[in-house]
Design a protein around this motif. Structure first.
Motif, mmCIF file in Angstrom:
data_model
loop_
_atom_site.group_PDB
_atom_site.id
_atom_site.type_symbol
_atom_site.label_atom_id
_atom_site.label_comp_id
_atom_site.label_asym_id
_atom_site.label_seq_id
_atom_site.Cartn_x
_atom_site.Cartn_y
_atom_site.Cartn_z
ATOM 1 N N VAL A 88 -31.186 -10.684 58.508
ATOM 2 C CA VAL A 88 -30.613 -10.816 59.843
ATOM 3 C C VAL A 88 -29.113 -10.569 59.740
ATOM 4 O O VAL A 88 -28.444 -11.164 58.891
ATOM 5 C CB VAL A 88 -30.884 -12.211 60.440
ATOM 6 C CG1 VAL A 88 -30.159 -12.375 61.776
ATOM 7 C CG2 VAL A 88 -32.377 -12.438 60.615
ATOM 8 N N VAL B 249 -25.842 -11.375 61.333
ATOM 9 C CA VAL B 249 -25.366 -12.428 62.225
ATOM 10 C C VAL B 249 -23.993 -12.054 62.768
ATOM 11 O O VAL B 249 -23.067 -11.766 61.995
ATOM 12 C CB VAL B 249 -25.292 -13.784 61.498
ATOM 13 C CG1 VAL B 249 -24.844 -14.888 62.460
ATOM 14 C CG2 VAL B 249 -26.651 -14.130 60.885
ATOM 15 N N THR C 245 -21.014 -13.006 66.118
ATOM 16 C CA THR C 245 -20.558 -14.124 66.939
ATOM 17 C C THR C 245 -21.313 -14.218 68.254
ATOM 18 O O THR C 245 -21.300 -15.263 68.901
ATOM 19 C CB THR C 245 -19.051 -13.992 67.215
ATOM 20 O OG1 THR C 245 -18.810 -12.714 67.831
ATOM 21 C CG2 THR C 245 -18.245 -14.108 65.937
ATOM 22 N N ARG D 145 -27.845 -11.991 66.957
ATOM 23 C CA ARG D 145 -28.402 -11.583 65.667
ATOM 24 C C ARG D 145 -29.242 -10.327 65.834
ATOM 25 O O ARG D 145 -29.840 -10.101 66.881
ATOM 26 C CB ARG D 145 -29.274 -12.701 65.083
ATOM 27 C CG ARG D 145 -28.531 -14.010 64.861
ATOM 28 C CD ARG D 145 -29.440 -15.055 64.260
ATOM 29 N NE ARG D 145 -28.700 -16.245 63.868
ATOM 30 C CZ ARG D 145 -29.013 -17.028 62.849
ATOM 31 N NH1 ARG D 145 -30.086 -16.743 62.123
ATOM 32 N NH2 ARG D 145 -28.285 -18.071 62.560
ATOM 33 N N ARG E 140 -32.330 -8.276 63.667
ATOM 34 C CA ARG E 140 -33.251 -8.265 62.533
ATOM 35 C C ARG E 140 -33.351 -6.854 61.962
ATOM 36 O O ARG E 140 -33.515 -5.891 62.716
ATOM 37 C CB ARG E 140 -34.634 -8.752 62.958
ATOM 38 C CG ARG E 140 -34.681 -10.216 63.349
ATOM 39 C CD ARG E 140 -36.110 -10.629 63.696
ATOM 40 N NE ARG E 140 -36.213 -12.062 63.964
ATOM 41 C CZ ARG E 140 -36.032 -12.610 65.154
ATOM 42 N NH1 ARG E 140 -35.736 -11.818 66.198
ATOM 43 N NH2 ARG E 140 -36.135 -13.910 65.316
#
Length: 444
Positions: A319, A321, A323, A326, A328
């Motif tokens: 993932v 990430v 702010t 997310r 995948r």
């Protein structure tokens, strides 16, 4: 004091990894190591392709290899094209006319014309697309020009593959294993569209006559017709460069593929000297990874979190990430976007900041090597190592007037991944963890 440093300009992300390639099947560097330790090629193949045997094909098989597509195609060494006699010493050019028709020219003069495909034959090897090739050439009109396909016997094809994939100087048993794997891959895969194999790493590297050497030709002859079989059927024998110490299950590298009992991850004990047995990339600032990962980053980059690993353990899924959300991704997608050698990777973030001065530092940290108590109470560097942290010690280094870094003390990485170290005086400092440098910070 024990809290990890927050993300700031004083963060560096390193990517540590192992291996080179997709990790499935035979590791070429590993086979080299097995051969150097006295293993014969059948034992090498049996190690990487579990539960298999070596069988033999009947003669007469051929392979069609795409050599080029688009633009005109210049060739020489030919005595015939589409039933028209040619002079082998001359260079001819095939051009597409439209409507699926081709014209072969000598200079500006047309010497043959007809519907595709046109077959080019010669008494010996033919020269085209910057190489020399056995067999015949089939010329086809495609969008943008002429497609050139080389059709030749399977054994001649394998002669053109082995040294293009494994150096001819390698132990002969490794070359034999490569020959068997290349032969099996050739007969069990096909890309359609009028040809079986690409001439590059989309299939396996094929360089024609230019790849033929005495040692690799001997390996091909010694294994003539041999392929890896499972339950007496020839199976696809994937291979790649370097495993990093363990190969991978096919479904965990080609994510979503069906599991195959002969393509399971296995230990690879003899390739430790391979150039890409281990590697690292970086350091990267968060902004650099933000740019590299592009539209996968929602908001600003925070980290890459691995959610599934395979047997090796290569990244299967992760993932990205940000702010604001997310994304995948699969391990192969991440490898391609970041330009990594392999999906066996860990993201190690080293952060540093100058710690607030004050007496509590003396009691919390204790004495570093060669540091006076008065200095300990005044100045320190703290931070964290996140992702792939292995514990152990960090070196704390300062930069002198010459610009060179030297170690002034050491500190242990704590169980949570944080560290703290006292420093003797004001200056610029960084930490070094298992060869990975943290960002420089200014301590006043």
């Amino acid at each position: 004091m024990a809290a990890p440093a927050t993300a700031s300009a004083a963060d560096r992300v390193w990517i540590e990894g192992r291996g080179f390639g997709h990790g499935i099947g035979l590791s070429q560097e590993g086979a080299r190591g097995f051969a150097a330790h006295g293993f014969a090629y059948r034992r090498i193949l049996g190690h990487y392709y579990r539960g298999t045997a070596v069988g033999r094909l009947s003669d007469g098989r051929s392979v069609r290899v795409l050599l080029g597509s688009g633009g005109p195609a210049a060739f020489s060494g030919a005595s015939d094209v589409g039933g028209v006699r040619l002079r082998p010493a001359r260079t001819y050019t095939a051009v597409a006319l439209g409507g699926g028709r081709l014209e072969v020219r000598l200079g500006r003069r047309a010497v043959a014309r007809g519907p595709a495909p046109l077959r080019v034959r010669g008494a010996g090897p033919l020269n085209v697309a910057g190489g020399t090739y056995r067999g015949v050439l089939d010329l086809t009109a495609v969008a943008g020009g002429v497609q050139v396909i080389n059709q030749l016997g399977l054994e001649d094809y394998v002669r053109g593959v082995v040294s293009a994939e494994s150096p001819a100087s390698w132990p002969v048993e490794a070359l034999k294993a490569q020959a068997v794997a290349a032969r099996g891959y050739a007969i069990t895969t096909s890309h359609g569209g009028g040809f079986d194999q690409y001439a590059d790493t989309r299939s396996q590297v094929y360089r024609g006559v230019g790849a033929e050497t005495a040692r690799t030709d001997a390996a091909v002859r010694a294994t003539r017709g041999e392929v890896v079989t499972y339950h007496r059927r020839a199976v696809t024998t994937y291979f790649f460069s370097t495993s990093g110490g363990h190969t991978e299950n096919v479904e965990d590298s080609f994510v979503g593929a069906d599991p195959k009992p002969w393509l399971r991850g296995v230990p690879d004990p003899y390739e430790g000297r391979a150039p890409l047995h281990t590697w690292h990339r970086g350091p990267f600032a968060h902004s650099q990874l933000d740019a590299k990962l592009g539209d996968w980053v929602k908001g600003s980059f925070v980290r890459v979190a691995v959610t599934q690993r395979g047997a090796s353990p290569r990244i299967v899924r992760a993932v990205v990430v940000g702010t604001r959300g997310r994304t995948r991704v699969t391990g192969p997608e991440l490898k391609a976007r970041l330009g990594l050698p392999d999906t066996w990777a860990s993201f190690v973030e080293v952060s540093s900041e100058a710690a607030p001065a004050g007496p509590p530092l003396f009691a919390a940290v204790g004495l570093g090597a060669g540091v006076r108590a008065s200095a300990i109470a005044a100045r320190a560097v703290r931070g964290a190592v996140a992702g792939g942290a292995r514990g152990g010690w960090l070196a704390v280094q300062t930069r002198g007037r010459s610009g060179r870094w030297r170690t002034v003390t050491t500190t242990r990485l704590r169980a949570g991944g944080d560290y703290a170290a006292v420093v003797p005086r004001a200056g610029t400092y960084r930490v070094r963890y298992h060869g990975l440098d943290g960002p420089p910070v200014r301590v006043r």
